[in-house]
Design an enzyme around this catalytic site. Structure first.
Site, PDB file in Angstrom:
ATOM      1  CG  HIS A 174      -4.326   2.837  -0.741  1.00  0.00           C
ATOM      2  ND1 HIS A 174      -5.458   1.970   0.022  1.00  0.00           N
ATOM      3  CD2 HIS A 174      -3.436   3.201   0.236  1.00  0.00           C
ATOM      4  CE1 HIS A 174      -5.035   2.248   1.260  1.00  0.00           C
ATOM      5  NE2 HIS A 174      -3.910   2.765   1.344  1.00  0.00           N
ATOM      6  CG  HIS A 226       2.572   0.290   4.060  1.00  0.00           C
ATOM      7  ND1 HIS A 226       2.326  -0.555   5.281  1.00  0.00           N
ATOM      8  CD2 HIS A 226       1.309   0.978   3.985  1.00  0.00           C
ATOM      9  CE1 HIS A 226       1.251  -0.524   5.589  1.00  0.00           C
ATOM     10  NE2 HIS A 226       0.439   0.296   4.873  1.00  0.00           N
ATOM     11  CG  HIS A 258      -3.971   7.181   2.911  1.00  0.00           C
ATOM     12  ND1 HIS A 258      -3.801   6.971   4.149  1.00  0.00           N
ATOM     13  CD2 HIS A 258      -3.499   5.963   2.301  1.00  0.00           C
ATOM     14  CE1 HIS A 258      -3.440   5.746   4.545  1.00  0.00           C
ATOM     15  NE2 HIS A 258      -3.215   5.233   3.623  1.00  0.00           N
ATOM     16  CG  ASP A 308      -1.972  -1.005   1.141  1.00  0.00           C
ATOM     17  OD1 ASP A 308      -2.027  -1.925   0.218  1.00  0.00           O
ATOM     18  OD2 ASP A 308      -2.893  -1.022   2.197  1.00  0.00           O
ATOM     19  CG  ASP A 309       0.235   3.908   2.474  1.00  0.00           C
ATOM     20  OD1 ASP A 309      -1.093   3.491   1.889  1.00  0.00           O
ATOM     21  OD2 ASP A 309       0.484   3.993   3.508  1.00  0.00           O
TER      22      ASP A 309
HETATM   23 ZN    ZN Z   1      -2.635   3.171   3.310  1.00  0.00          ZN
END
Ligand code: ZN
Length: 451
Positions: free
Chosen positions: A322, A417, A326, A272-273
């Site tokens: 995503h 991540h 955020h 993620d991210d």
């Molecule tokens: Zn995230």
């Protein structure tokens, strides 16, 4: 003194303005130079009394290109006339004609039809394709179109395999399909570039049609991860072009399901991210071991790493949404939610030349019925995880590596991540070790299909 300075400034300014205009004019001319229309040429020889050959070829009015077309036509004529039985024999005939399959600003493709009829025999026609880069004034080989030949063969093989397995009306045996995955660029007999597509003529044994050469057109936008930039763009045709025909047309992205054995263990690494500074390093580690992963990306980071996103998709990884920056979606209005998701979708679509994410992961795992309902209405599927490495908390690659290895299990989804060097390092070490333990590292879509 002041007046002198003023005059001097005026002179400098005038020079600058004139300079800019001249530069703009030159650039404009180089980029949009008017094309001279292609003209037809015909071979007439003085050393043979009988004209039992009719050989025609095009001229682009670009020196080196015209020279290779001319020399090809002359070689055919020479070879024909060298045969003592054909020279000056009214019963023998050579006909060479051509069609312009594409004539754009960047490239042009020519198809020659060569019909040879030796005396007393029936005529035989063969075809020859030639593609030129009009700007660099060179003839192009298929490999010249791609950034990397290994990536290109693998990508095209996957694309063909996927298409012939799922989308074509004609059925092929598993063995024939498996052969497509081993495709090498050398198996492509000839190719042409068009306005929006690349057309490949495949070696017959690949598609089990021994009597026909099978032609497949693939949209350039689908090949954008592997094509060099100058050949990935659409290239508008000049007038008078006969578009190439093909038996099949591929417009979809490959699904990369081909190499999974449902009977073996599998797990999904998810990141993620990103995309971020370490993502391409992670992609290289995945590629090296033929492993795949799923990336839930933050939209606003996508444009700055467009090449990385494109590579992720080209390598066969899943890319999911995503959100744009955020936020906790449960605190947003529907309008704000839509913007968060759709801007991200569009950024990913643009960066990859057409890949539209179908997976979604909520920031902070924040979901309520309103968010869930809305996600569903966009045809996005929410994906959570069952192993959390807490890699954002512990920036220590040994700790993260041990957590991955100790919690790995068949069908599991592992959360990490890719914006931390320590996480990417841990993943790069875990990938070969997981494979040693018998895991297939698959994407979420693949996992969903088999588990
Ligand atoms: Zn995230």
């Amino acid at each position: 003194m002041a007046r002198l300075r003023e005059k001097w400034l005026l002179a400098v300014n005038t020079l600058l303005v004139v300079g800019v205009f001249v530069a703009a004019f030159i650039c404009n001319y180089v980029i949009y130079a008017p094309k001279i229309p292609v003209s037809g040429q015909q071979i007439v020889r003085t050393d043979t009394p009988l004209r039992n050959y009719d050989v025609r070829y095009p001229a682009f009015h670009i020196g080196p290109i015209d020279e290779s077309l001319r020399s090809y036509a002359w070689q055919l004529t020479d070879a024909f006339l060298k045969e003592p039985g054909d020279r000056n024999n009214p019963h023998a005939k050579l006909t060479v004609n051509y069609a312009l399959l594409h004539d754009g600003q960047q490239t042009a493709s020519v198809r020659f039809a060569v019909t040879e009829q030796p005396a007393g025999k029936s005529p035989v026609t063969s075809y020859k394709m030639m593609t030129f880069d009009l700007r660099s004034q060179k003839q192009l080989a298929l490999s010249d179109l791609f950034k990397n030949q290994t990536d290109a063969s693998r990508f095209i093989g996957m694309l063909l395999h996927d298409y012939f397995q799922h989308d074509s009306r004609q059925r092929f045996t598993p063995g024939e399909l498996a052969e497509l995955l081993q495709l090498r660029l050398g198996d492509v007999r000839s190719f042409t570039l068009g306005e929006t597509s690349v057309t490949l003529s495949l070696d017959p044994h690949h598609l089990a049609q021994p009597e026909h050469m099978t032609t497949v057109s693939i949209k350039k936008s689908r090949l954008s991860p592997i094509l060099k930039d100058e050949y990935a763009r659409d290239d508008q045709n000049a007038a008078g072009v006969t578009a190439a025909t093909s038996a099949y047309t591929i417009t979809k992205m490959p699904r990369h399901e081909a190499l999974i054995d449902p009977k073996r263990k599998m797990l999904a690494l998810t990141f993620d991210d990103g995309p971020g500074a370490y993502t391409s390093q992670l992609l290289a580690a995945l590629r090296k071991h033929h492993a795949h992963a799923t990336f839930f990306m933050i939209g606003r980071q996508v444009p700055g790493y467009a090449n990385v996103v494109r590579q992720a998709v080209a390598d066969g990884n899943d890319v999911g949404d995503h959100t744009w920056d955020h936020p906790d979606l449960t605190r947003l209005s529907v309008k704000a939610m839509r913007s968060q998701l759709q801007r991200t979708q569009k950024a990913i679509e643009k960066a990859t030349g057409g890949y539209i994410p179908s997976l979604f992961r909520p920031p902070y795992e924040a979901l309520d019925t309103k968010v869930q309902k809305y996600i569903k209405s966009l045809n996005l599927e929410t994906v959570l995880w069952n192993v959390d490495t807490n890699d954002w908390l512990d920036r220590d690659s040994n700790i993260i590596y041990n957590r991955i290895m100790s919690q790995a299990g068949d069908g599991r989804v592992i959360l990490m991540h890719d914006i931390y060097a320590t996480s990417v390092d841990a993943a790069a070490r875990a990938i070969p070790q997981l494979e040693k333990r018998g895991y297939q590292l698959v994407t979420i879509s693949q996992l969903q299909e088999y588990r």
